[in-house]
Design an enzyme around this catalytic site. Sequence first.
Site, PDB file in Angstrom:
ATOM      1  N   ARG A 245       0.846  -1.183   0.000  1.00  0.00           N
ATOM      2  CA  ARG A 245       0.000   0.000   0.000  1.00  0.00           C
ATOM      3  C   ARG A 245       0.888   1.242   0.000  1.00  0.00           C
ATOM      4  O   ARG A 245       1.882   1.307   0.728  1.00  0.00           O
ATOM      5  CB  ARG A 245      -0.906   0.030   1.228  1.00  0.00           C
ATOM      6  CG  ARG A 245      -2.077  -0.953   1.179  1.00  0.00           C
ATOM      7  CD  ARG A 245      -3.101  -0.585   0.098  1.00  0.00           C
ATOM      8  NE  ARG A 245      -4.236  -1.499   0.047  1.00  0.00           N
ATOM      9  CZ  ARG A 245      -4.312  -2.564  -0.770  1.00  0.00           C
ATOM     10  NH1 ARG A 245      -3.333  -2.840  -1.602  1.00  0.00           N
ATOM     11  NH2 ARG A 245      -5.402  -3.319  -0.768  1.00  0.00           N
ATOM     12  N   GLU A 274      -3.255   7.072  -5.077  1.00  0.00           N
ATOM     13  CA  GLU A 274      -3.550   6.458  -6.378  1.00  0.00           C
ATOM     14  C   GLU A 274      -5.053   6.476  -6.686  1.00  0.00           C
ATOM     15  O   GLU A 274      -5.850   6.460  -5.766  1.00  0.00           O
ATOM     16  CB  GLU A 274      -3.006   5.021  -6.433  1.00  0.00           C
ATOM     17  CG  GLU A 274      -3.598   4.082  -5.402  1.00  0.00           C
ATOM     18  CD  GLU A 274      -2.952   2.698  -5.438  1.00  0.00           C
ATOM     19  OE1 GLU A 274      -1.728   2.588  -5.380  1.00  0.00           O
ATOM     20  OE2 GLU A 274      -3.720   1.735  -5.528  1.00  0.00           O
ATOM     21  N   HIS A 292      -0.371  -0.356  -9.762  1.00  0.00           N
ATOM     22  CA  HIS A 292      -1.080  -1.294  -8.871  1.00  0.00           C
ATOM     23  C   HIS A 292      -1.592  -2.520  -9.641  1.00  0.00           C
ATOM     24  O   HIS A 292      -2.794  -2.733  -9.767  1.00  0.00           O
ATOM     25  CB  HIS A 292      -2.253  -0.587  -8.156  1.00  0.00           C
ATOM     26  CG  HIS A 292      -2.672  -1.283  -6.891  1.00  0.00           C
ATOM     27  ND1 HIS A 292      -3.196  -0.634  -5.811  1.00  0.00           N
ATOM     28  CD2 HIS A 292      -2.643  -2.603  -6.536  1.00  0.00           C
ATOM     29  CE1 HIS A 292      -3.483  -1.508  -4.846  1.00  0.00           C
ATOM     30  NE2 HIS A 292      -3.160  -2.721  -5.268  1.00  0.00           N
TER      31      HIS A 292
HETATM   32  C1  DGY Z   1      -5.194  -6.368  -2.840  1.00  0.00           C
HETATM   33  O1  DGY Z   1      -5.779  -7.418  -3.082  1.00  0.00           O
HETATM   34  O2  DGY Z   1      -5.238  -5.835  -1.736  1.00  0.00           O
HETATM   35  C2  DGY Z   1      -4.456  -5.763  -3.966  1.00  0.00           C
HETATM   36  O3  DGY Z   1      -3.622  -4.759  -3.581  1.00  0.00           O
HETATM   37  C3  DGY Z   1      -5.460  -5.256  -4.961  1.00  0.00           C
HETATM   38  O4  DGY Z   1      -6.127  -4.188  -4.410  1.00  0.00           O
END
Ligand code: DGY
Length: 327
Positions: A245, A274, A292
Amino acid sequence: MGATAMPRHRLVCVRRLPPAVAARARAEYDAVLFDDRDIGREESLELLAGRGAEALLFSSGFALDAAYIAALPDSVRVAATCSVGFDHVDVVAAKARGLVVTNTPDVLTGCTADLAFSLLLAAARRLPEADRMMRQDAWGPRSMGDFLGTRVWGKTLGIIGMGRIGRAVARRARGFDMRVLYHDVAPLPPALEEGAHHVPDLAELLRRSQFVSLHCPLLPSTRHLLNRETLALLPPGAIVVNAARGGLIEEAALIEALREGRLAAAGLDVFEGEPRFDRRFIDLPNVALAPHIGSGTVETRDAMGFRCLDNIAAVLADHPAIDPLWS
Ligand code: DGY
């Protein structure tokens, strides 16, 4: 006389889904979803209320916050996020409302670890710069000392957050003959450690790691875990990877360390605001950037979508959810 068809459960999907998942959603539910656009907060609330929908399918870009939960019509019993991370969910408000919220653990572990390791390799071996150079047809005479990256094999990788994805990254690192250290709230049972060594003190792990890869959840306690002070603990020329994150890193401090050459490079799949991101990253040649896409393979996105539909089906059949965020 033909049998009367059972009315199907009503589902609103706010994100566009991979074709196989969309087809299954339409076959199994009275589903509202669009193939060419996502659905926003207000529109989704109107659709949920207008249809008397029982289920919502969403993902990490969509905040299931207290205000949204308070506005949900009573018909909604389950909300399935197509992600393993759930920092976009207000768990306290969802619990208080009696809403079941599910996520998609396990199915994205391998692909997310692959992407994190790809970023590590790309950053260390300067692949974004090399790719740009080729496209610009700028491959000219070079000395042996030009365009040198950082060796990966035999180096020390520090993994912060040794959950499923952290452990999968450790397995990959072992294949590259790396020494692996990890920091987490508690040591894992040795059978789960993947040959890595637990370092209880984050500062010590940072001092000893030539590469660091983040795999912990974003919580108030982990926000800006890598900041000006902690980044300064890394050895000169270290490489930072984040496929977890964006909020785990204080981006201004990371940019400064990359600009000044205290860090050799970074590989980033996630950003604090983002899909917007700090444009200063674009001007840094020593950053491998991705939008991402950790779980972004056909196989994994299908599996995540199917897992959401399975969770919704379980809850609407009055069975326990497969992946409840709490029990
Ligand atoms: C998750 O599954 O948390 C990935 O980062 C996709 O959002």
